[in-house]
Write an enzyme that holds these catalytic residues in place. Sequence first.
Site, PDB file in Angstrom:
ATOM      1  N   ASP A  59      -8.488  -5.096   4.996  1.00 62.36           N
ATOM      2  CA  ASP A  59      -7.833  -5.342   6.394  1.00 62.36           C
ATOM      3  C   ASP A  59      -8.495  -5.100   7.459  1.00 62.36           C
ATOM      4  O   ASP A  59      -8.936  -5.991   7.930  1.00 62.36           O
ATOM      5  CB  ASP A  59      -6.890  -3.925   6.157  1.00 62.36           C
ATOM      6  CG  ASP A  59      -5.848  -3.891   7.212  1.00 62.36           C
ATOM      7  OD1 ASP A  59      -5.711  -4.561   8.069  1.00 62.36           O
ATOM      8  OD2 ASP A  59      -4.877  -2.993   7.149  1.00 62.36           O
ATOM      9  N   THR A  60      -8.911  -3.875   8.008  1.00 53.90           N
ATOM     10  CA  THR A  60      -9.734  -3.863   9.001  1.00 53.90           C
ATOM     11  C   THR A  60     -11.205  -4.094   8.559  1.00 53.90           C
ATOM     12  O   THR A  60     -12.168  -4.070   9.422  1.00 53.90           O
ATOM     13  CB  THR A  60      -9.807  -2.438   9.693  1.00 53.90           C
ATOM     14  OG1 THR A  60     -10.248  -1.307   8.740  1.00 53.90           O
ATOM     15  CG2 THR A  60      -8.082  -2.185  10.361  1.00 53.90           C
ATOM     16  N   GLY A 111     -13.321  -1.934   7.208  1.00 47.34           N
ATOM     17  CA  GLY A 111     -14.104  -0.496   7.351  1.00 47.34           C
ATOM     18  C   GLY A 111     -14.427   0.004   5.853  1.00 47.34           C
ATOM     19  O   GLY A 111     -15.712   0.090   5.494  1.00 47.34           O
ATOM     20  N   THR A 112     -13.645   0.005   4.842  1.00 51.41           N
ATOM     21  CA  THR A 112     -14.127   0.416   3.494  1.00 51.41           C
ATOM     22  C   THR A 112     -15.153  -0.725   2.864  1.00 51.41           C
ATOM     23  O   THR A 112     -16.290  -0.152   2.261  1.00 51.41           O
ATOM     24  CB  THR A 112     -12.841   0.339   2.619  1.00 51.41           C
ATOM     25  OG1 THR A 112     -11.792   1.388   3.077  1.00 51.41           O
ATOM     26  CG2 THR A 112     -13.235   0.563   1.345  1.00 51.41           C
ATOM     27  N   LYS A 122     -16.432   8.032  -2.094  1.00 48.29           N
ATOM     28  CA  LYS A 122     -16.043   8.082  -0.883  1.00 48.29           C
ATOM     29  C   LYS A 122     -14.951   8.976  -0.682  1.00 48.29           C
ATOM     30  O   LYS A 122     -14.297   9.404  -1.714  1.00 48.29           O
ATOM     31  CB  LYS A 122     -15.568   6.532  -0.389  1.00 48.29           C
ATOM     32  CG  LYS A 122     -14.396   6.244  -0.877  1.00 48.29           C
ATOM     33  CD  LYS A 122     -13.757   4.841  -0.175  1.00 48.29           C
ATOM     34  CE  LYS A 122     -12.139   4.570  -0.609  1.00 48.29           C
ATOM     35  NZ  LYS A 122     -11.882   3.256  -0.124  1.00 48.29           N
ATOM     36  N   ARG A 134       0.680  -1.023   0.080  1.00 53.11           N
ATOM     37  CA  ARG A 134      -0.151   0.044   0.054  1.00 53.11           C
ATOM     38  C   ARG A 134       0.881   1.279  -0.167  1.00 53.11           C
ATOM     39  O   ARG A 134       0.109   2.479  -0.376  1.00 53.11           O
ATOM     40  CB  ARG A 134      -1.000   0.055   1.255  1.00 53.11           C
ATOM     41  CG  ARG A 134      -2.147  -0.818   1.154  1.00 53.11           C
ATOM     42  CD  ARG A 134      -3.194  -0.904   2.217  1.00 53.11           C
ATOM     43  NE  ARG A 134      -2.355  -1.779   3.152  1.00 53.11           N
ATOM     44  CZ  ARG A 134      -2.867  -1.920   4.369  1.00 53.11           C
ATOM     45  NH1 ARG A 134      -4.201  -1.726   4.797  1.00 53.11           N
ATOM     46  NH2 ARG A 134      -2.308  -2.962   5.439  1.00 53.11           N
ATOM     47  N   ASP A 154     -14.027   2.128  -4.466  1.00 53.78           N
ATOM     48  CA  ASP A 154     -13.850   3.318  -4.691  1.00 53.78           C
ATOM     49  C   ASP A 154     -13.375   3.736  -6.278  1.00 53.78           C
ATOM     50  O   ASP A 154     -13.521   2.619  -6.841  1.00 53.78           O
ATOM     51  CB  ASP A 154     -12.661   3.886  -3.795  1.00 53.78           C
ATOM     52  CG  ASP A 154     -11.523   2.838  -4.084  1.00 53.78           C
ATOM     53  OD1 ASP A 154     -10.824   2.823  -5.095  1.00 53.78           O
ATOM     54  OD2 ASP A 154     -10.847   2.178  -3.275  1.00 53.78           O
ATOM     55  N   HIS A 172      -1.042  -4.251  -5.083  1.00 55.78           N
ATOM     56  CA  HIS A 172      -1.999  -3.397  -4.754  1.00 55.78           C
ATOM     57  C   HIS A 172      -2.172  -2.467  -6.017  1.00 55.78           C
ATOM     58  O   HIS A 172      -3.240  -1.808  -6.289  1.00 55.78           O
ATOM     59  CB  HIS A 172      -1.412  -2.466  -3.524  1.00 55.78           C
ATOM     60  CG  HIS A 172      -2.447  -1.622  -2.898  1.00 55.78           C
ATOM     61  ND1 HIS A 172      -3.728  -1.754  -2.593  1.00 55.78           N
ATOM     62  CD2 HIS A 172      -2.407  -0.082  -2.936  1.00 55.78           C
ATOM     63  CE1 HIS A 172      -4.459  -0.798  -2.204  1.00 55.78           C
ATOM     64  NE2 HIS A 172      -3.735   0.325  -2.290  1.00 55.78           N
TER      65      HIS A 172
END
Length: 323
Positions: A231-232, A234-235, A199, A101, A175, A135
């Site tokens: 990853d987390t 969220g997106t 976003k 990233r 996105d 990525h």
Amino acid sequence: MSATPKKSLKLFSGSSHPELAEEVAKQLDVTVTPQAAYKFANGEIFVRYDESVRGCDAFVIQSHCSPLNDAIMEQLIMVDALKRASAKRITVVMPFYGYARQDKKHKGREPISARLIADLFRTAGADRIMAVDLHTDQIQGFFDGPVDHLMAQKLLASYIRDTYAGEEITVVSPDSGRVRVAEKWADDLGGTPLAFIHKTRDPSKPNQVVANRVVGDVEGRLCVLVDDMIDTGGTITKATEQLLASGAKDVIIAATHAVLSGPAVDRLSSSGAKEVVLTNTLPIPEEYRFPTLNVLSIAPLVAEAIHQVFEDGSVTSLFDGQA
């Protein structure tokens, strides 16, 4: 004195994801080369191979998962050991490329860590890099040597196409930056419509995203939300909520790399998505698995790419000339 050179393929595995290495070895009909590997009391990593590697075509598999820096350092040390033991050619196989990233500077005084990783492996003695779903494509130019960029899209898209045949599908990018990837997905799924989530993201606050609105036709359709990594979460979960709120019939989340940090598993399991389809480029422990999760094996693709490299064949042919 004259001799006919013999080609010898040897497969080496780091400690981060041995299950994947064993799967790849089985596909290639070889065994993972035995080695002694341990840490000293202060955390230093030691590696020594238990058999001669002189003149071999060496493939070193290691996924860069948590603890990520240990995984990278171990692979670097493995490459150094092979170089000093006179391996003929060393190919670094990283199903997940750590620091990918960080491939460009967003602000002044920032590193380009993805380039640093490539430089480290080149210095250690790697002749070639093989990675799955980088990525960004530009990372291929960071390494001063051949880079085989494998794509899991064909594997994931085939599963979606076979499982949801007859559904009205819209491919959705989380996105605007990944619309080109979504376009390839749409082609693989038979020319389906496209949509993306508009976003905003604060670059100074990683892993925090504000989803705004859906651009494209999703009402009453099965939305396939595609990304390279989670990853987390969220997106991808915010995008799922946005799609369902915009009238999508169902949402399928499809991604290659299951980083799954922090609250990711809770977010994904409660996101409202009908199914979450990932690959095993990174290990997914049993405690991280939930009813709507489906994990596809990347091992056949990696094994075939290794076979093509060893036989001096074409890796691009595995992707219909699109790689």
